[in-house]
Motif scaffolding. Structure first.
Motif, PDB file in Angstrom:
ATOM      1  N   SER A 297       0.841  -1.192   0.000  1.00  0.00           N
ATOM      2  CA  SER A 297       0.000   0.000   0.000  1.00  0.00           C
ATOM      3  C   SER A 297       0.873   1.237   0.000  1.00  0.00           C
ATOM      4  N   ALA A 298       0.366   2.281  -0.626  1.00  0.00           N
ATOM      5  CA  ALA A 298       1.008   3.597  -0.583  1.00  0.00           C
ATOM      6  C   ALA A 298       0.103   4.491   0.256  1.00  0.00           C
ATOM      7  N   LEU A 299       0.621   4.941   1.385  1.00  0.00           N
ATOM      8  CA  LEU A 299      -0.173   5.729   2.319  1.00  0.00           C
ATOM      9  C   LEU A 299       0.352   7.158   2.391  1.00  0.00           C
ATOM     10  N   GLY A 300      -0.568   8.098   2.386  1.00  0.00           N
ATOM     11  CA  GLY A 300      -0.227   9.496   2.606  1.00  0.00           C
ATOM     12  C   GLY A 300      -0.466   9.832   4.066  1.00  0.00           C
ATOM     13  N   ILE A 301       0.555  10.306   4.747  1.00  0.00           N
ATOM     14  CA  ILE A 301       0.440  10.612   6.168  1.00  0.00           C
ATOM     15  C   ILE A 301      -0.145  12.010   6.331  1.00  0.00           C
ATOM     16  N   VAL A 302      -1.276  12.081   7.023  1.00  0.00           N
ATOM     17  CA  VAL A 302      -1.955  13.360   7.262  1.00  0.00           C
ATOM     18  C   VAL A 302      -2.290  13.478   8.742  1.00  0.00           C
ATOM     19  N   TRP A 303      -2.611  14.722   9.151  1.00  0.00           N
ATOM     20  CA  TRP A 303      -2.907  14.964  10.555  1.00  0.00           C
ATOM     21  C   TRP A 303      -4.370  15.298  10.794  1.00  0.00           C
TER      22      TRP A 303
ATOM     23  N   ASP B 221      -8.675  14.923   8.894  1.00  0.00           N
ATOM     24  CA  ASP B 221      -9.534  14.418   7.813  1.00  0.00           C
ATOM     25  C   ASP B 221      -9.579  15.404   6.651  1.00  0.00           C
ATOM     26  N   ASP B 222      -9.453  16.692   6.949  1.00  0.00           N
ATOM     27  CA  ASP B 222      -9.465  17.704   5.891  1.00  0.00           C
ATOM     28  C   ASP B 222      -8.256  17.529   4.966  1.00  0.00           C
ATOM     29  N   GLN B 223      -7.099  17.263   5.537  1.00  0.00           N
ATOM     30  CA  GLN B 223      -5.907  17.018   4.727  1.00  0.00           C
ATOM     31  C   GLN B 223      -6.070  15.738   3.904  1.00  0.00           C
ATOM     32  N   ALA B 224      -6.744  14.758   4.468  1.00  0.00           N
ATOM     33  CA  ALA B 224      -6.947  13.480   3.766  1.00  0.00           C
ATOM     34  C   ALA B 224      -7.754  13.676   2.486  1.00  0.00           C
ATOM     35  N   LYS B 225      -8.681  14.633   2.491  1.00  0.00           N
ATOM     36  CA  LYS B 225      -9.513  14.895   1.310  1.00  0.00           C
ATOM     37  C   LYS B 225      -8.692  15.408   0.139  1.00  0.00           C
ATOM     38  N   HIS B 226      -7.539  16.003   0.418  1.00  0.00           N
ATOM     39  CA  HIS B 226      -6.737  16.631  -0.633  1.00  0.00           C
ATOM     40  C   HIS B 226      -5.605  15.750  -1.142  1.00  0.00           C
ATOM     41  N   LEU B 227      -5.545  14.516  -0.672  1.00  0.00           N
ATOM     42  CA  LEU B 227      -4.525  13.597  -1.170  1.00  0.00           C
ATOM     43  C   LEU B 227      -4.893  13.110  -2.565  1.00  0.00           C
ATOM     44  N   PRO B 228      -3.891  12.817  -3.395  1.00  0.00           N
ATOM     45  CA  PRO B 228      -4.199  12.232  -4.703  1.00  0.00           C
ATOM     46  C   PRO B 228      -4.796  10.837  -4.543  1.00  0.00           C
ATOM     47  N   LYS B 229      -5.482  10.385  -5.568  1.00  0.00           N
ATOM     48  CA  LYS B 229      -6.203   9.115  -5.529  1.00  0.00           C
ATOM     49  C   LYS B 229      -5.292   7.911  -5.281  1.00  0.00           C
ATOM     50  N   TYR B 230      -4.042   7.960  -5.700  1.00  0.00           N
ATOM     51  CA  TYR B 230      -3.162   6.807  -5.545  1.00  0.00           C
ATOM     52  C   TYR B 230      -2.654   6.631  -4.112  1.00  0.00           C
ATOM     53  N   LEU B 231      -2.905   7.594  -3.236  1.00  0.00           N
ATOM     54  CA  LEU B 231      -2.495   7.490  -1.839  1.00  0.00           C
ATOM     55  C   LEU B 231      -3.711   7.284  -0.949  1.00  0.00           C
ATOM     56  N   ASP B 232      -3.628   6.278  -0.100  1.00  0.00           N
ATOM     57  CA  ASP B 232      -4.650   6.072   0.921  1.00  0.00           C
ATOM     58  C   ASP B 232      -4.240   6.886   2.142  1.00  0.00           C
TER      59      ASP B 232
ATOM     60  N   ILE C 260      -3.677   8.016   5.972  1.00  0.00           N
ATOM     61  CA  ILE C 260      -3.524   7.487   7.328  1.00  0.00           C
ATOM     62  C   ILE C 260      -3.379   8.701   8.237  1.00  0.00           C
ATOM     63  N   VAL C 261      -4.362   8.872   9.112  1.00  0.00           N
ATOM     64  CA  VAL C 261      -4.377  10.021  10.015  1.00  0.00           C
ATOM     65  C   VAL C 261      -3.583   9.649  11.258  1.00  0.00           C
ATOM     66  N   VAL C 262      -2.549  10.445  11.547  1.00  0.00           N
ATOM     67  CA  VAL C 262      -1.708  10.205  12.723  1.00  0.00           C
ATOM     68  C   VAL C 262      -1.741  11.444  13.610  1.00  0.00           C
ATOM     69  N   PRO C 263      -1.557  11.263  14.905  1.00  0.00           N
ATOM     70  CA  PRO C 263      -1.513  12.423  15.800  1.00  0.00           C
ATOM     71  C   PRO C 263      -0.251  13.241  15.553  1.00  0.00           C
ATOM     72  N   GLU C 264      -0.261  14.483  15.997  1.00  0.00           N
ATOM     73  CA  GLU C 264       0.866  15.384  15.785  1.00  0.00           C
ATOM     74  C   GLU C 264       2.169  14.848  16.360  1.00  0.00           C
ATOM     75  N   GLU C 265       2.108  14.162  17.489  1.00  0.00           N
ATOM     76  CA  GLU C 265       3.330  13.752  18.169  1.00  0.00           C
ATOM     77  C   GLU C 265       4.001  12.530  17.547  1.00  0.00           C
ATOM     78  N   GLY C 266       3.369  11.834  16.671  1.00  0.00           N
ATOM     79  CA  GLY C 266       4.015  10.676  16.064  1.00  0.00           C
ATOM     80  C   GLY C 266       3.007   9.717  15.497  1.00  0.00           C
ATOM     81  N   GLY C 267       3.456   8.506  15.263  1.00  0.00           N
ATOM     82  CA  GLY C 267       2.567   7.515  14.684  1.00  0.00           C
ATOM     83  C   GLY C 267       2.809   6.151  15.279  1.00  0.00           C
ATOM     84  N   ASN C 268       1.837   5.289  15.129  1.00  0.00           N
ATOM     85  CA  ASN C 268       1.919   3.935  15.648  1.00  0.00           C
ATOM     86  C   ASN C 268       2.032   2.992  14.454  1.00  0.00           C
TER      87      ASN C 268
END
Length: 179
Positions: free
Chosen positions: A88-94, A96-107, A109-117
């Motif tokens: 999978s190709a994931l676009g890291i966003v912080w 849901d609004d940022q997620a709407k602006h990702l290109p179609k080829y990126l899924d 993944i909403v992560v908190p500001e301090e990091g990711g799991n």
């Protein structure tokens, strides 16, 4: 086969800026939502996460997963082995609004500001990789199903029950014929 455990927490911004690659192994018991879909805790999950920045300087991660687990056959309800793999190709966003602006080829993944799991990323992708229904091959279920392949036997007809409205019919006066 990977033997080192996959790290759980990671600052995805720094990892993407530096082009970090992380790989490791997990057990199904490490991922509670994924584990709920399985027949047992047996199995092995291998994951590789390649963090980078794309041409528009967005943080992205390329995720490769291979898992060998045990699921329940929906035909005979016995455990069965299943191997799934995917990329999978994931676009890291912080948000849901940022997620709407990702290109179609990126899924997204909403992560908190301090990091990711990393485990959460792997778990979500594994759940998506599982088939909706898992079945043994027909010949593997054959012994269990052989008892169900016979002719349908006739059963006794249900005894006729009395109509509860018969009492009302007796109370009703007979109609006289019209002339």
């Amino acid at each position: 086969m990977l033997s080192d455990p996959l790290p759980n927490a990671l600052d995805v911004r720094k990892a993407a800026s530096r082009g970090v690659s992380v790989s490791g192994a997990l057990q199904p018991a490490d991922l509670p939502q994924f584990r709920a879909q399985l027949a047992s805790d047996e199995g092995q999950i291998e994951a590789k996460l390649d963090f980078a920045r794309d041409e528009e300087n967005r943080p992205v991660v390329a995720l490769s997963i291979k898992a060998s687990v045990s699921v329940t056959c929906q035909r005979c309800l016995s455990p069965m082995p299943l191997t799934v793999s995917g990329e999978s190709a994931l676009g890291i966003v912080w948000s849901d609004d940022q997620a709407k602006h990702l290109p179609k080829y990126l899924d997204p993944i909403v992560v908190p500001e301090e990091g990711g799991n990393c485990w959460d990323m792997v778990e979500e992708e594994l759940i998506l990789l599982l088939p909706a229904f898992s079945y043994h091959e027909t010949q593997d279920c054959k012994q269990i199903l052989s008892g169900y392949s016979g002719e349908i036997q006739e059963t006794e007809a249900a005894p006729e029950r009395a109509n509860p409205f018969d009492v009302l019919a007796r109370l009703k006066p007979d109609k006289e014929p019209r002339s």
